[in-house]
Write a protein that holds these residues in place. Structure first.
Motif, PDB file in Angstrom:
ATOM      1  N   PHE A  23       0.836  -1.207   0.000  1.00  0.00           N
ATOM      2  CA  PHE A  23       0.000   0.000   0.000  1.00  0.00           C
ATOM      3  C   PHE A  23       0.872   1.258   0.000  1.00  0.00           C
ATOM      4  O   PHE A  23       0.625   2.209  -0.742  1.00  0.00           O
TER       5      PHE A  23
ATOM      6  N   SER B 268       1.099   4.084  -2.788  1.00  0.00           N
ATOM      7  CA  SER B 268       0.631   5.446  -2.505  1.00  0.00           C
ATOM      8  C   SER B 268       1.744   6.467  -2.695  1.00  0.00           C
ATOM      9  O   SER B 268       1.492   7.667  -2.640  1.00  0.00           O
TER      10      SER B 268
ATOM     11  N   THR C 227      -4.917   4.398  -4.469  1.00  0.00           N
ATOM     12  CA  THR C 227      -4.431   3.731  -3.259  1.00  0.00           C
ATOM     13  C   THR C 227      -4.817   4.518  -2.016  1.00  0.00           C
ATOM     14  O   THR C 227      -5.277   3.946  -1.024  1.00  0.00           O
TER      15      THR C 227
ATOM     16  N   ILE D 154      -7.053   3.216   1.075  1.00  0.00           N
ATOM     17  CA  ILE D 154      -6.562   3.261   2.458  1.00  0.00           C
ATOM     18  C   ILE D 154      -7.554   4.019   3.342  1.00  0.00           C
ATOM     19  O   ILE D 154      -7.941   3.548   4.414  1.00  0.00           O
TER      20      ILE D 154
ATOM     21  N   SER E  85      -3.609  -3.601   7.041  1.00  0.00           N
ATOM     22  CA  SER E  85      -2.617  -3.135   6.070  1.00  0.00           C
ATOM     23  C   SER E  85      -2.831  -1.674   5.709  1.00  0.00           C
ATOM     24  O   SER E  85      -1.880  -0.995   5.337  1.00  0.00           O
ATOM     25  N   SER E  86      -4.081  -1.163   5.837  1.00  0.00           N
ATOM     26  CA  SER E  86      -4.276   0.268   5.599  1.00  0.00           C
ATOM     27  C   SER E  86      -3.514   1.084   6.646  1.00  0.00           C
ATOM     28  O   SER E  86      -2.860   2.073   6.316  1.00  0.00           O
TER      29      SER E  86
ATOM     30  N   GLY F  92       0.130   0.701   6.086  1.00  0.00           N
ATOM     31  CA  GLY F  92       0.481   1.452   4.884  1.00  0.00           C
ATOM     32  C   GLY F  92       0.772   2.908   5.213  1.00  0.00           C
ATOM     33  O   GLY F  92       1.782   3.474   4.783  1.00  0.00           O
TER      34      GLY F  92
END
Lengths: 221, 227
Positions: A46, A50, A61, A65, A106-107, A110
């Motif tokens: 991510f 991004s 992305t 997110i 994962s967001s 990220g």
């Protein structure tokens, strides 16, 4: 006073519930071992997307997110577990938990990686590239090690959040620590099993929480 | 029926949407009420604890530290079940709305205290000494010199933490608070259709995407001054 001890610190009931709760603890560890590595890898992907050059990829992305950071993890979990079967996608509780928590975690990872990578000066890229390192080598050997060091407290702190998050899996009847404790509670009409589960969470996470406070202060200093 | 229209019928069914819109809207109201109550009380209590901690009374600070650490280490759902099912058995009966508010406010207070305290610590000692030498007392120094600088530093992390904890209002479903997720799941089981869940998810997006974007903006706006 006696009522409080009976209700919250009943050793007899705790001993009875212990095997069930330990089995739940094992499930909690398994979920963590699935979700944390997945989240760390997904978060890195991510972050790199991004920060990539094409504007469309970058913005998509960031939108994805922010989408997953806006939805409460419990809502996402129930959507995956109870909503997707209507579309013919039926997941086991563990698979639903893994999917929902992977997207959520994962967001967050990220965003942390992105802040870390942005904190490394652009001169580091230029310098590394000029010594003949390729893009991915620059990232792996020069930028990421510094980035991870800069955001280490946040990375560890998010790990604590993931462990705490696993308790939500109890809502979809995955027999993890809190689910087992709550089952013991509903059978015994006594809160001691939940106190025992809380003690296990504390034993697991208190040292890490202390460590985070220290790491934060060291970096601030 | 094609796959596409079956998908629409399952997740975006108009009749279902119309029927359950009022329920979801009621849930939105409840969620907003709890969220506002949690944010105000949680942040104020956290600030108060951080100020008390700056007096550096050893015994008091030890208590604050234990409170903060325990609430940061325990999953909110564990606390919620403990308070909701435990208190009635020792004779304290609270409505589920109050339990959710109490637990989330305490959790937010713990995180906010830690963030404010880190902010206060990050202000160089010279600021204290300079302010005291101009004749300001301890309180004056804290209120007019230290806190304004410290709070400015804490804005980004405080915003992000507040958003994360406010989203936990969804946990109210587990103890029967009539917030968005609760309304959506019961509507889903009544209608046998996934549309209410989709509506609930959209409601959360409408509520939280603006704050998440605001948090992102505050992060870039406030962090550039960091030493």
């Amino acid at each position: 006073m006696d009522a409080i001890v009976q209700q919250f610190f009943n050793v007899g009931i705790m001993t009875q519930a212990l095997p069930l709760i330990l089995a739940g603890f094992k499930q909690t560890v398994i979920i963590c071992l699935i979700v944390i590595p997945l989240g760390l890898v997904g978060g890195l992907i991510f972050a790199l997307l991004s920060l990539s050059r094409p504007r469309l990829v970058r913005w998509t992305t960031i939108a994805v997110i922010d989408f997953f950071r806006s939805i409460p993890p419990l809502v996402l979990l129930i959507f995956v577990y109870a909503g997707l079967p209507f579309a013919g996608i039926r997941l086991s509780p563990l698979a639903a938990v893994a999917v929902a928590f992977f997207l959520n975690t994962s967001s967050y990872y990220g965003e942390i990686y992105r802040a870390g990578i942005e904190s490394v000066g652009i001169g580091q890229w230029d310098a590394a590239r000029s010594t003949g390192l390729r893009d991915y080598q620059t990232l792996g050997y020069v930028v990421l090690p510094q980035a991870v060091r800069n955001v280490l407290p946040d990375l560890v702190s998010n790990m604590v959040e993931v462990v705490k998050l696993t308790s939500i899996a109890s809502v979809v009847a995955l027999p993890e620590l809190l689910y087992s404790a709550d089952m013991a509670r509903s059978v015994t009409f006594n809160s001691s099993p939940i106190v025992l589960a809380a003690a296990i969470y504390l034993a697991m996470l208190w040292p890490v929480v202390r460590l985070i406070s220290r790491l934060e202060r060291r970096i601030a200093a | 029926m094609g796959a596409w229209s079956r998908f629409l019928d399952t997740f975006f069914n108009w009749t279902v949407m119309e029927r359950y819109f009022p329920a979801i809207l009621k849930g939105v109201g409840v969620t907003i009420e709890i969220a506002v109550a949690v944010v105000i009380t949680g942040i104020l209590l956290g600030l108060a604890l951080a100020i008390v901690r700056s007096f550096r009374v050893l015994a008091v600070n030890a208590l604050i530290l234990v409170f903060v650490d325990v609430l940061r280490a325990l999953p909110p759902l564990v606390l919620l079940l403990l308070v909701y099912f435990g208190l009635p058995n020792v004779g304290i009966n609270l409505p589920s709305f109050a339990v959710l508010w109490l637990v989330l406010a305490l959790v937010l207070a713990a995180f906010a205290e830690e963030i404010f305290w880190a902010g206060i610590l990050s202000i160089p000692k010279g600021q204290w000494e300079a302010a005291r030498s101009t004749g300001l007392g301890f309180f004056g120094t804290l209120a007019f010199v230290i806190l304004p600088q410290a709070i400015r530093l804490t804005v980004p992390s405080l915003t992000n933490r507040t958003i994360a904890i406010t989203k936990n209002t969804a946990l109210g479903m587990v103890i029967g608070v009539g917030e968005i997720l609760n309304q959506a799941t019961s509507a889903q089981s009544f209608s046998g259709n996934a549309t209410p869940l989709m509506m609930g998810a959209v409601a959360y997006l409408i509520l939280f995407v603006p704050v998440v974007v605001l948090g992102r903006f505050l992060e870039t706006r406030f962090t550039w001054r960091r030493i």
